[in-house]
Design a protein around this motif. Structure first.
Motif: not given
Length: 220
Positions: A139, A141, A144, A146, A159, A163, A167, A170, A189
């Motif tokens: 993923p 992204e 993001y 984070a 996450t 998120a 995400w 995950v 995942d």
């Protein structure tokens, strides 16, 4: 169709063979088995890679395994057809062939080393996610924000509900590449969960990648 099945087996003679026989009786063809973790409670966590003929449901493998005393199935899921299976030593040899790209090569090989999942190489110069290298299915992204970046030490990634969709659900861990200010993330995942022993293996491989890039390790 290929499936990854994580099975918890008693650490006693005959248990693994009994599981293999049960899988075979259910029509499954075991392609490979990895010992993932020896637990202190007398059990072993094994990952089975199983091919199942068309028309057979993966539930049949779970049911078969449960006929073996004290055996439980923690996870079963599809495994990408034709996915490569790499051992730690093979990863070291591949990194040694191109030492200047050691971390990138490790990211490419992580899904095969750990049987399933994905990997990312990220910078740690802030909390904004920017992907430098990604294995298939990761993923990405970019952009993001984070909350787990930067990571000063190896650990698990949480996450949070805010998120991005990619995400969500995950399961991931991160290991810093100390001398470059980067981070290698290994994730799955939905499952199976990442065990402490798997995180320890990734820490070791990241350390070897740094040694190889600096020219401190040769194979052959």
């Amino acid at each position: 169709m290929s499936f990854l099945m994580r099975v918890v087996v008693p650490d006693r003679p005959g248990s693994l063979g009994a599981v293999a026989s049960a899988v075979g009786a259910a029509g499954g063809d075991i392609v490979g088995v990895d010992v993932v973790e020896h637990r202190l409670d007398g059990f072993v966590v094994d990952d089975f890679l199983v091919d199942l003929p068309g028309g057979r449901l993966p539930d049949s493998l779970v049911t078969a395994c449960r006929t073996v005393p004290d055996v439980s199935v923690e996870f079963i899921g599809h495994y990408s057809p034709g996915a490569s299976l790499h051992r730690d030593l093979e990863a070291v040899e591949a990194m040694t062939d191109e030492p200047e790209r050691a971390e990138e090569i490790l990211v490419d090989l992580v899904p095969g080393i750990f049987r399933s999942g994905w990997a990312l190489l990220l910078p740690q110069n802030g909390s904004t996610l920017k992907v430098l290298r990604a294995s298939g299915g990761a993923p990405e992204e970019d952009g993001y924000e984070a909350p787990w970046l930067p990571m000063p030490a190896p650990g698990r990634i949480v996450t949070g509900d805010d998120a991005p969709q990619a995400w969500q659900d995950v399961l991931a861990v991160g290991v810093p590449v100390d001398d470059t200010g980067q981070l290698i993330v290994f994730g799955r995942d939905g499952g199976p969960r990442i065990l402490d022993s798997e995180l320890a293996r990734l820490v070791h491989l990241v350390a070897l990648a740094q040694v190889i890039r600096r020219g401190g390790l040769a194979t052959g």
